[in-house]
Write a protein that holds these residues in place. Structure first.
Motif, PDB file in Angstrom:
ATOM      1  N   HIS A   7       0.880  -1.181   0.000  1.00 49.64           N
ATOM      2  CA  HIS A   7       0.000   0.000   0.000  1.00 49.64           C
ATOM      3  C   HIS A   7       0.918   1.233   0.000  1.00 49.64           C
ATOM      4  O   HIS A   7       1.326   1.721   1.051  1.00 49.64           O
ATOM      5  N   HIS A  40      -4.277   6.735  -5.253  1.00 41.91           N
ATOM      6  CA  HIS A  40      -5.706   6.930  -4.989  1.00 41.91           C
ATOM      7  C   HIS A  40      -6.478   6.985  -6.304  1.00 41.91           C
ATOM      8  O   HIS A  40      -6.021   7.599  -7.283  1.00 41.91           O
ATOM      9  N   GLU A  92      -5.692   2.075  -5.231  1.00 40.08           N
ATOM     10  CA  GLU A  92      -6.568   2.138  -4.053  1.00 40.08           C
ATOM     11  C   GLU A  92      -7.820   2.911  -4.464  1.00 40.08           C
ATOM     12  O   GLU A  92      -7.785   4.135  -4.611  1.00 40.08           O
ATOM     13  N   SER A 118     -11.239   0.819  -0.482  1.00 39.56           N
ATOM     14  CA  SER A 118     -11.182   1.433   0.853  1.00 39.56           C
ATOM     15  C   SER A 118     -12.326   2.409   1.026  1.00 39.56           C
ATOM     16  O   SER A 118     -12.738   3.078   0.075  1.00 39.56           O
ATOM     17  N   HIS A 120     -13.337   5.874   2.578  1.00 37.12           N
ATOM     18  CA  HIS A 120     -12.820   7.133   3.125  1.00 37.12           C
ATOM     19  C   HIS A 120     -13.951   8.107   3.443  1.00 37.12           C
ATOM     20  O   HIS A 120     -13.725   9.086   4.153  1.00 37.12           O
ATOM     21  N   HIS A 167      -7.535  -0.776   5.163  1.00 36.32           N
ATOM     22  CA  HIS A 167      -7.834  -0.223   6.510  1.00 36.32           C
ATOM     23  C   HIS A 167      -9.321  -0.341   6.901  1.00 36.32           C
ATOM     24  O   HIS A 167     -10.027   0.661   7.034  1.00 36.32           O
ATOM     25  N   ASP A 242       0.942   2.366   3.690  1.00 40.75           N
ATOM     26  CA  ASP A 242       0.163   3.543   3.258  1.00 40.75           C
ATOM     27  C   ASP A 242       1.068   4.769   3.168  1.00 40.75           C
ATOM     28  O   ASP A 242       0.650   5.893   3.482  1.00 40.75           O
TER      29      ASP A 242
HETATM   30 ZN   LIG Z   1      -7.017   4.836   2.204  1.00 41.42          ZN
END
Ligand SMILES: [Zn+2]
Ligand SMILES: [Zn+2]
Length: 274
Positions: A7, A40, A92, A118, A120, A167, A242
């Motif tokens: 990540h 991202h 991601e 993920s 967010h 996460h 991350d």
């Molecule tokens: Zn994230």
């Protein structure tokens, strides 16, 4: 030696600061064998003026296939320049309801190695952002937040399009400031349904070590959440720092792997099961 960091945000992400080449150099220095890049991919249409951007050639541009193509070019170049590293090309994806068609399209048009999904945002507000989080947490009870988050997490696990859930308990990162320690209990009545969907769709959970950098002993998901998920049959199939800059590459990975071994939590990275 660090086995993998899966990540990693290269500077295609506009909140990240190191190039793919810089990360690869750093990987050699620290003895990291497998590096998985995951810029991202935030395309929630309700956040159209905030999120869907990438840095390409020093310019902030809207995320599109050209930007993704440039990202692939850099990764292919790095594979030539650093043949001793195993470089994986991932993404991601910010999960929101409706993103599925776009993920299917990306899968069919680009040779990605893997996708992390993920959460967010809740109600289109970034609970992952210190700036935006108060807007959400101040206007929702713990119960409302928990139901909303785990409802979305279920859909993410159930869609079957992602290799890894990133996460998975991110809600407490800033939520702890608003709800206190009670936030650590909310998974107990809600995780089973999510976990069963993840098992059914062969979607694993990631361990994300970013919190350790913020002076926090915990990682995502926390140990009790993780143990509970494993009991329901979830596979822990990725670990990542991350990192948004190369200083953090590989950070705390070996420490967490040791901890998993100590607690007899099985860990097998997704590319070893392919
Ligand atoms: Zn994230
Ligand atoms: Zn990330």
């Amino acid at each position: 030696m660090i086995p993998c960091d899966l990540h990693v945000h290269p500077d295609y992400s506009f909140d990240a600061y190191s190039s793919i080449e810089d990360y690869c150099k750093k990987a050699r220095q620290i003895g990291l064998r497998v590096i998985g890049f995951t810029p991202h991919y935030d395309t929630n249409p309700n956040r159209n003026e905030i999120d869907p951007f990438m840095n390409v050639d020093g310019e902030k541009v809207r995320i599109d296939d050209y930007a993704i193509g440039r990202y692939f070019d850099d990764c292919f170049e790095a594979r030539k320049e650093f043949p001793d590293l195993n470089i994986l090309i991932g993404l991601e994806v910010d999960y929101f309801r409706g993103v599925e068609a776009e993920v299917m399209r990306l899968k069919s048009e680009f040779p990605f190695d893997y996708f992390i999904g993920s959460i967010h945002c809740l109600d289109d507000i970034a609970i992952s952002s210190k700036k935006e989080a108060p807007d959400y947490f101040n206007s929702h009870s713990l119960e409302q937040m928990a139901n909303s988050y785990f409802g979305l997490l279920y859909d993410l696990a159930n869609c079957g399009l992602f290799d890894v859930i990133g996460h998975a308990d991110y809600y407490w990162r800033f939520g702890i400031l608003y709800y206190g320690e009670e936030i650590f209990e909310i998974y107990k009545s809600r995780l089973e349904k999510v976990a069963k969907a993840a098992v059914r769709t062969n979607t694993g959970f990631e361990i994300n070590t970013a919190q350790n950098r913020y002076g926090n002993d915990d990682f995502h998901p926390r140990l009790d959440f993780l143990k509970c998920a494993v009991e329901y049959g979830v596979k822990i199939n990725a670990i990542g720092s991350d990192s948004h800059r190369d200083d953090y590459l590989g950070c705390n990975i070996n420490m967490v792997l040791k901890l998993l071994a100590k607690h007899a939590i099985p860990f097998k990275v997704f590319y070893e099961t392919c």
